[in-house]
Every structure is written in structure tokens, then in C-alpha cells.
Design a protein around this motif. Sequence first.
Motif, mmCIF file in Angstrom:
data_model
loop_
_atom_site.group_PDB
_atom_site.id
_atom_site.type_symbol
_atom_site.label_atom_id
_atom_site.label_comp_id
_atom_site.label_asym_id
_atom_site.label_seq_id
_atom_site.Cartn_x
_atom_site.Cartn_y
_atom_site.Cartn_z
ATOM 1 N N TYR A 39 0.859 -1.224 0.029
ATOM 2 C CA TYR A 39 0.182 -0.066 -0.050
ATOM 3 C C TYR A 39 0.975 1.370 -0.128
ATOM 4 O O TYR A 39 0.256 2.315 0.238
ATOM 5 C CB TYR A 39 -1.045 -0.035 1.365
ATOM 6 C CG TYR A 39 -2.104 -0.906 1.146
ATOM 7 C CD1 TYR A 39 -3.012 -0.830 0.215
ATOM 8 C CD2 TYR A 39 -1.904 -2.190 1.807
ATOM 9 C CE1 TYR A 39 -4.218 -1.816 0.202
ATOM 10 C CE2 TYR A 39 -2.850 -3.160 1.862
ATOM 11 C CZ TYR A 39 -4.047 -3.058 1.165
ATOM 12 O OH TYR A 39 -4.914 -3.830 0.920
ATOM 13 N N GLY A 40 2.193 1.011 -0.312
ATOM 14 C CA GLY A 40 3.147 2.179 -0.255
ATOM 15 C C GLY A 40 3.699 2.557 1.129
ATOM 16 O O GLY A 40 4.515 3.596 1.186
ATOM 17 N N ALA A 82 -14.232 -4.276 0.654
ATOM 18 C CA ALA A 82 -13.339 -3.710 -0.294
ATOM 19 C C ALA A 82 -13.140 -2.145 -0.255
ATOM 20 O O ALA A 82 -14.101 -1.470 -0.381
ATOM 21 C CB ALA A 82 -13.686 -4.062 -1.905
ATOM 22 N N GLY A 83 -11.804 -1.751 -0.635
ATOM 23 C CA GLY A 83 -11.612 -0.426 -0.446
ATOM 24 C C GLY A 83 -11.626 0.635 0.741
ATOM 25 O O GLY A 83 -11.104 1.543 0.957
ATOM 26 N N THR A 84 -12.112 -0.142 1.661
ATOM 27 C CA THR A 84 -12.338 0.434 3.148
ATOM 28 C C THR A 84 -10.784 0.755 3.641
ATOM 29 O O THR A 84 -10.387 1.928 4.177
ATOM 30 C CB THR A 84 -13.052 -0.153 3.940
ATOM 31 O OG1 THR A 84 -14.443 -0.682 3.463
ATOM 32 C CG2 THR A 84 -13.381 0.541 5.227
ATOM 33 N N TYR A 85 -9.888 -0.261 3.705
ATOM 34 C CA TYR A 85 -8.684 0.130 4.308
ATOM 35 C C TYR A 85 -7.872 1.069 3.360
ATOM 36 O O TYR A 85 -7.144 1.740 4.085
ATOM 37 C CB TYR A 85 -7.937 -1.310 4.445
ATOM 38 C CG TYR A 85 -6.435 -1.037 5.142
ATOM 39 C CD1 TYR A 85 -6.328 -0.327 6.480
ATOM 40 C CD2 TYR A 85 -5.358 -1.334 4.299
ATOM 41 C CE1 TYR A 85 -5.034 -0.270 6.780
ATOM 42 C CE2 TYR A 85 -4.159 -1.252 4.963
ATOM 43 C CZ TYR A 85 -3.891 -0.484 6.156
ATOM 44 O OH TYR A 85 -2.762 -0.580 6.531
ATOM 45 N N GLU A 86 -8.231 0.810 2.129
ATOM 46 C CA GLU A 86 -7.450 1.742 1.295
ATOM 47 C C GLU A 86 -7.687 3.053 1.705
ATOM 48 O O GLU A 86 -6.502 3.993 1.415
ATOM 49 C CB GLU A 86 -7.869 1.456 -0.324
ATOM 50 C CG GLU A 86 -7.280 0.335 -0.687
ATOM 51 C CD GLU A 86 -8.014 -1.015 -0.399
ATOM 52 O OE1 GLU A 86 -7.821 -2.095 -0.990
ATOM 53 O OE2 GLU A 86 -8.905 -0.971 0.566
ATOM 54 N N ARG A 87 -8.873 3.347 1.862
ATOM 55 C CA ARG A 87 -9.184 4.912 2.183
ATOM 56 C C ARG A 87 -8.465 5.290 3.557
ATOM 57 O O ARG A 87 -7.909 6.435 3.636
ATOM 58 C CB ARG A 87 -10.697 5.164 2.273
ATOM 59 C CG ARG A 87 -11.465 5.113 1.151
ATOM 60 C CD ARG A 87 -13.008 5.601 1.254
ATOM 61 N NE ARG A 87 -13.635 4.923 2.274
ATOM 62 C CZ ARG A 87 -14.463 3.834 2.200
ATOM 63 N NH1 ARG A 87 -14.319 3.215 0.946
ATOM 64 N NH2 ARG A 87 -15.034 3.222 2.803
ATOM 65 N N SER A 101 -5.343 8.339 3.487
ATOM 66 C CA SER A 101 -5.292 9.253 4.574
ATOM 67 C C SER A 101 -3.854 9.318 5.303
ATOM 68 O O SER A 101 -3.611 10.476 5.708
ATOM 69 C CB SER A 101 -6.760 9.532 5.409
ATOM 70 O OG SER A 101 -6.638 8.409 6.335
ATOM 71 N N CYS A 102 -3.586 8.465 5.812
ATOM 72 C CA CYS A 102 -2.516 8.319 6.656
ATOM 73 C C CYS A 102 -1.121 8.661 5.810
ATOM 74 O O CYS A 102 -0.312 9.377 6.181
ATOM 75 C CB CYS A 102 -2.163 6.934 7.342
ATOM 76 S SG CYS A 102 -0.812 6.775 8.197
ATOM 77 N N LEU A 103 -0.985 8.066 4.623
ATOM 78 C CA LEU A 103 0.313 8.375 3.660
ATOM 79 C C LEU A 103 0.147 9.772 3.342
ATOM 80 O O LEU A 103 1.293 10.336 3.233
ATOM 81 C CB LEU A 103 0.055 7.318 2.602
ATOM 82 C CG LEU A 103 0.525 5.743 2.844
ATOM 83 C CD1 LEU A 103 0.297 5.011 1.801
ATOM 84 C CD2 LEU A 103 1.981 5.773 3.394
#
Length: 435
Positions: A93-94, A139-144, A148-150
Motif C-alpha cells: 500500500y506504499g 473492499a476499498g475501506t482500508y485503502e481509504r 489518508s495516513c500516507l
Amino acid sequence: MSPVSTARAGRSRRLFIGRFRMADPTARSATDPGLARPQPQPRPQPRLDLLPELTAQFAATAAEHDRTGTFPVANIRALHAAGLLSLTVPSRYGGAGAGLATVTEVLGAVARGEPATALVLAMNLLFHAHVGDPPGWPAGTYERVVASCLDEGALINALRVEPDLGTPARGGVPATTARWTGDGWEITGRKTYSTGAPVLRWMLVWAATDPATDPRPPSSGAARVGSFLVPADTPGITIVRTWDHLGMRATESHDVVFDRVRVGPDAAVGLPAGEVPLPFVPAAAAWNALAIASIYLGVAEAARDWLVGYLHERTPTNLGAPLSSLPRFQSAVGEIEVALANARGLVRAFAQRSDAADPDVAAQVNGVKTAVTAAAVKTVTDAVALIGNPGLTRANPLERHLRDVLCSRVHTPQDDVVYATAGRTALGLPAAGPR
């Protein structure tokens, strides 16, 4: 406005990314146009080489934040700029995907400067290491959350403790409820000791479903208990300024009230599916125990640093030489030094073993936390006893370090549970349930 109530928590989630205006001593305003969310900047890379600089920077304002009971927002900006808020975000996720050995070193260095910052950082790092990307998340929830953290340095923490129930580590069902509305969830309840509440962007709220409305109730008809992801700016959230503690004053661990807070169906990120329990993650226990141990060890190391400087500088007229020249002070400092070195070595060794997936760590690590925090408390109290009144005057940071290090005793698992578990294991008795 009540003298203990703030404005909506949505106002406070912007606290760490913009300036804020105090409308009165207890409320933070969201009407200031300077609070608009900034455009995402290039994602910073972790800079562990900046830790000594950050320790000194955080220490410079620690006393003021302790005095006022306000969270050091600038420290979060500095950690984000150094790429340390996303240290444990999985690399896919970077993030850096850092292990526990690196995390404990970072937390210790931050805590030597300002421990409230370290505790809030720890909660964020532990989430991304073990909670943020489990199977079953929509799907997509943790990505959001991770974006925002990164991009903006957004923080998350789990809100679990309640006024009546106390800590869930000793068993029980939360009074906070999640009612299914047909197109989402409505959350109502009150959480206490919510570390870093005013600077969180995301709140992971522990709640019980309303069986009468639950779309997937267990066959027993009981409530399901799990976690709901709630953006901190959601209408219906209020932060009540209850945190006025002896130590760790700058954490702003206030109460958070949820009054029919509406979230979408994807907010149920940690909720059992019917009768199927949530999986237990053994490594999470090691991370929690060693993160806490490292933070309070950092406080003790800061106390040791100040003591060494004081003994070199303090030159009584009847001695004509610094206190550091006296054998009894040399011996006392040596005892402190040996205790801290052993404790830091213990944390480092168990963190490395955890990173190597040593299966024996889970059964031993809570004992490490207890031993390390006990050593931290003893070294600071010994330092105070060594120099007398100067150790308890507010003009010197040793008094603050003493108050802060005493807070190590309240973190889960507490010492009585650790000792009882170890005793039952040694006696060959079955494990006791929560109490």
C-alpha cells in the motif's frame, strides 16, 4: 456550553493538519477557513536518521504540553514529514512495512522526547501492523484509511473502554450499540480513556449489535460484538474533556460520546459473521506489550539523561566539586544504567524474536512488559530519591518523568493478570477466563 464539552469531534480531526482557534477554553472551532484539508503532497519516506533530532525537538515543548494538558500537534506533523506515521503500513500500500524491532526503537526515541506523542503514534502503528488489513474488510475501506495516513498524516485508534464496563480485557459486552438501519449502522454510546481523541481522523469503535435489527444475527439471538470504523468528523460525535490525570497529561485521552452516529454498511470492519468468531492474531499481543514497554522505558531513559546532566552541573559549595565526583552517586547512576540497558536489551531481543515468528514469544511477552515497566518505574523513583527535593520540583523535568512513568502500570495487561497467568502456567493449571 458545558465546561467539559468540546465541539463536534469532526472539528478536532483537522487539528493536526491546520491551525485552530479556541472559541473558549474547552471548544475548538471548525469555522476557521484555515482548517480546510490540504492537497496531498508527495508521500514522505521513513527517515530513521532524524530520530535524535526529533527527540530533542519534542523534548523542547514537552513541559508546556504537560502543564496545559494539550496534545503536541506539531509533533505529529514532524513525524509525518519524517515518514514515521506510516512506518507499519504494508509495503503493497506504499508503506514501509516495518517490523517490531524497528517500531520499538522509534517509540523509545519519541518517548524520550515526549511520551504522549509516542503513545498516540504507537496506537496508529499497531493498527496498521495488525488490524488494518485483515480478511473480511469491505473492499476499498482500508485503502481509504491508509491513503489518508500516507498523504495527510491521518491517525486512527481503537476506542474500547467504557465508563461502566471498564477495560474489555477483563471481559464483558460493551454498552455501545450498533443498530442496523437498512442502509447502514447507527452507533450510540460513550467511550472513555480515548487516547489522542482530538487528533484522530478515524475511530475504531467497539460496539454490540442490536439483535432486533442485526441483518446477520447469531442463531442464539445474541448481539454480535466487534469494531466499526467511524470517521471522526461524522455528525453526532462529541468529545467530552474528562482527561485530567497525574501523568501522560498531553495524550488528551478524553471521553467520546456517540449520539446516533450514522455510518455506512462498510463501517462494520471487525464484526463476526454470525457464529464465526474473529481470528486471534498472536503477534498483536507481542506488538502491544513491547510497544508499551518501549515507551515507558524511553521515559526512564529521559530521566536518566537529565540526572546525569544534573549531577555534572550541581556543585555544592561545601563540596567544591560536582556531585558526579562522589562514589555513591557514581554507584547509583551505574545501577540505573545497568537496569535500563538490560531492559532495553530485553525489548530488543523479544522484538527481534517476534519479527522472526518465534512461537514462544506470545506466552512470554507480557512478562517482559511487566519486567521492563517495573524497571522503568524503579529507575525513575531511584533517581528522585538520589537527589531529594530537586527531583520533585516542577522546575525540573524529573518530576514530570516520574508522573509519566507511573502510568505504565495501568496499561493492559496489568501486572496482576500477568502474574496470575504465569503462576497458573507454572502450576499446570488451566488458563483463567477474563476477570
